[in-house]
Design a protein around this motif. Structure first.
Motif, PDB file in Angstrom:
ATOM      1  N   TYR A 153       2.142   5.132   0.884  1.00  0.00           N
ATOM      2  CA  TYR A 153       2.125   6.017   2.041  1.00  0.00           C
ATOM      3  C   TYR A 153       3.195   7.084   1.840  1.00  0.00           C
ATOM      4  O   TYR A 153       4.060   6.970   0.967  1.00  0.00           O
ATOM      5  N   ASP A 206      -1.524  -3.952   7.387  1.00  0.00           N
ATOM      6  CA  ASP A 206      -0.524  -4.848   6.791  1.00  0.00           C
ATOM      7  C   ASP A 206      -0.294  -6.054   7.700  1.00  0.00           C
ATOM      8  O   ASP A 206      -0.192  -5.923   8.920  1.00  0.00           O
ATOM      9  N   ARG A 257       0.835  -1.198   0.000  1.00  0.00           N
ATOM     10  CA  ARG A 257       0.000   0.000   0.000  1.00  0.00           C
ATOM     11  C   ARG A 257       0.872   1.250   0.000  1.00  0.00           C
ATOM     12  O   ARG A 257       1.901   1.308   0.650  1.00  0.00           O
ATOM     13  N   VAL A 299       1.895  -0.083   6.818  1.00  0.00           N
ATOM     14  CA  VAL A 299       0.600   0.588   6.720  1.00  0.00           C
ATOM     15  C   VAL A 299      -0.404  -0.161   7.581  1.00  0.00           C
ATOM     16  O   VAL A 299      -0.354  -1.399   7.689  1.00  0.00           O
ATOM     17  N   ARG A 335      -4.118   3.715   6.909  1.00  0.00           N
ATOM     18  CA  ARG A 335      -4.510   3.131   5.624  1.00  0.00           C
ATOM     19  C   ARG A 335      -5.358   4.104   4.816  1.00  0.00           C
ATOM     20  O   ARG A 335      -5.211   4.209   3.596  1.00  0.00           O
ATOM     21  N   ASN A 336      -6.240   4.811   5.504  1.00  0.00           N
ATOM     22  CA  ASN A 336      -7.111   5.793   4.868  1.00  0.00           C
ATOM     23  C   ASN A 336      -6.982   7.120   5.614  1.00  0.00           C
ATOM     24  O   ASN A 336      -6.305   7.204   6.641  1.00  0.00           O
TER      25      ASN A 336
END
Length: 468
Positions: free
Chosen positions: A51, A110, A49, A107, A191-192
């Motif tokens: 970041y 994960d 992901r 992240v 993550r968001n």
């Protein structure tokens, strides 16, 4: 002694780095070994992901591989050589060639698998400080898991459940292993978008750590509890600590973890910040307030954020005055005000190398060029554009420039103040203080301002000595 010779003589007994066979290591991610003490650029994620990465002050981020959806890292616990500052290399224990070890960046959500290979001369474990994880992965030797024997590799696996700023360190023979420098940083990115976690332009991190290394020595005294003499950011003492370089108007986050034996009031000049996170998680916006100093207790993490809206070279340091100084004796007597005139020459007849210290304070130490034992730093060091800075230990600078490009972390050099914005010497007439004028009239003389006698009046307590 070079690094290879040091490792070869590190009292491994019959077990050395070759004890972990190539066949066994073939299934593991290759460990990246770094020996440079310089600040590495941010490691942009190329798998997993996305970041916004951190920059570890005088450190680096560990690489990883994705194996069937799991993010895999490889840490090697081993003796290392760490340059505390130019002129001093210490023999410590760390991970992957350095102390502290590499920063782990993941992240939220994960699944993380960490291979830990033990190349120390004794067993070890790793505790993932502040993480929510299965009990058997917590890393406390004897309580949650067996010790990692010398030459063996253990595997830790868990999900990074919450975003935040964390650490890793041993939880076996901590008095030795942490005193020798075994520690590292961990950052879990959200993550968001998170209501309490802002997007920032620059994200720095480092650990506060301390050592007691006698002048001329290279190995910390592991039994010390209070009288440390090397106070460091990421095992670096000023002037060996890199500056933090940002663009004017950047939103900056600085993450700090304390693995010393005392608290540290970390202070910034020219700006004010808010504490936006701890190792317990992000601080809700309504619970924050502006500060210029935050006290970080033992085992705590603090995350501060602010807008770099004031151009210049700003000091950033621990506000305990002796923590901004390099090795010195704690038994040195205070010599301020002691008249050495006529005495120094007689002492030098007996001890030719004798030097006067402390008669007018310790500021002269910044310019002294006395001989030092090898691998020993001066108490005060580092020069700026206007002379000696006279600092050491937990001190660096925060450099704000309007022409620093986004993503550029290089040192822009010294700041040139615009005309009329720098303190200057007054060369006009100075009025005589009223107190001095009164003394001159009463005594018929001009007092010696350097050596004015003080009359001491003693009043004895009455009533048996309990009413004073």
């Amino acid at each position: 002694m070079n690094r290879r010779e040091f490792l070869a003589s590190a009292a491994f007994g019959a077990v050395s780095a070759t004890a972990v066979s190539k066949v066994a290591l073939a299934a593991l991610p290759e460990p990246m070994i770094v020996t440079s003490p310089e600040t590495a650029p941010p490691r942009m994620p190329d798998t997993g992901r996305p970041y916004n990465p951190v920059v570890t002050l005088n450190g680096w981020t560990a690489p990883w591989r994705i194996n069937q959806g799991v993010k895999e890292f490889h840490l090697v616990a081993e003796p290392v050589e760490r340059e505390i500052a130019p002129g001093m290399i210490a023999r410590l224990w760390g991970y992957n060639g350095q102390s502290p070890g590499p920063t782990i960046e993941v992240v939220e959500g994960d699944r993380v698998r960490l291979f830990v290979t033990n190349r120390l001369p004794e067993p070890t474990t790793i505790h993932w400080h502040g993480q929510r994880l299965p009990n058997g992965m917590d890393g406390v030797a004897g309580l949650n898991q067996k010790h990692i024997p010398v030459g063996k590799t253990f595997v830790y696996e868990f999900v990074a459940r919450r975003p935040g700023t964390f650490m890793y360190h041993p939880h076996f023979d901590e008095m030795v292993q942490m005193a020798m420098g075994m520690m590292g940083f961990w950052v879990t990115h959200p993550r968001n978008r998170h209501p309490a976690i802002s997007e920032v332009d620059r994200d720095f991190c480092f650990l506060l750590n301390a050592y007691d290394i006698d002048p001329g020595s290279v190995t910390p005294k592991i039994n010390e509890m209070l009288d440390f003499n090397l106070w460091t950011f990421n095992s670096r003492a000023f002037p060996g600590i890199d500056s933090m370089n940002v663009r004017l108007g950047d939103r900056v986050r600085i993450r700090m973890g304390n693995l010393t034996m005392t608290n540290h009031p970390i202070h910034i000049h020219g700006h004010e910040f808010e504490v936006t996170g701890t190792d317990g998680g992000p601080v809700p916006p309504g619970a924050r307030w502006p500060e210029v100093t935050t006290d970080i207790a033992v085992g705590q993490m603090r995350q501060v954020e602010f807008i770099a809206d004031s151009e210049g070279d700003w000091a950033f340091h621990c506000h305990k005055s002796h923590h901004a100084m390099n090795p010195m004796g704690h038994d040195v007597p205070t010599m301020i005000g002691v008249d050495h005139r006529g005495l120094v020459g007689r002492i030098q007849n007996l001890v030719p190398d004798y030097m006067l210290m402390g008669e007018r304070g310790m500021g002269d130490m910044k310019d002294m060029t006395m001989m030092l034992p090898e691998e020993t730093l001066p108490m005060m060091a580092g020069h700026g554009p206007h002379g000696a800075i006279g600092m050491g230990g937990m001190f660096t600078s925060f450099k704000v420039r309007r022409d620093q490009k986004p993503g550029d972390y290089s040192d822009p050099g010294w700041y040139e103040q615009p005309p009329g914005t720098q303190a200057y010497e007054w060369t006009g007439e100075l009025p005589e203080p009223a107190r001095f004028a009164s003394e001159r009239l009463n005594r018929g003389e001009v007092p010696d301002l350097n050596r004015t006698a003080l009359e001491l009046q003693v009043r004895r307590p009455t009533g048996g000595g309990h009413n004073h």
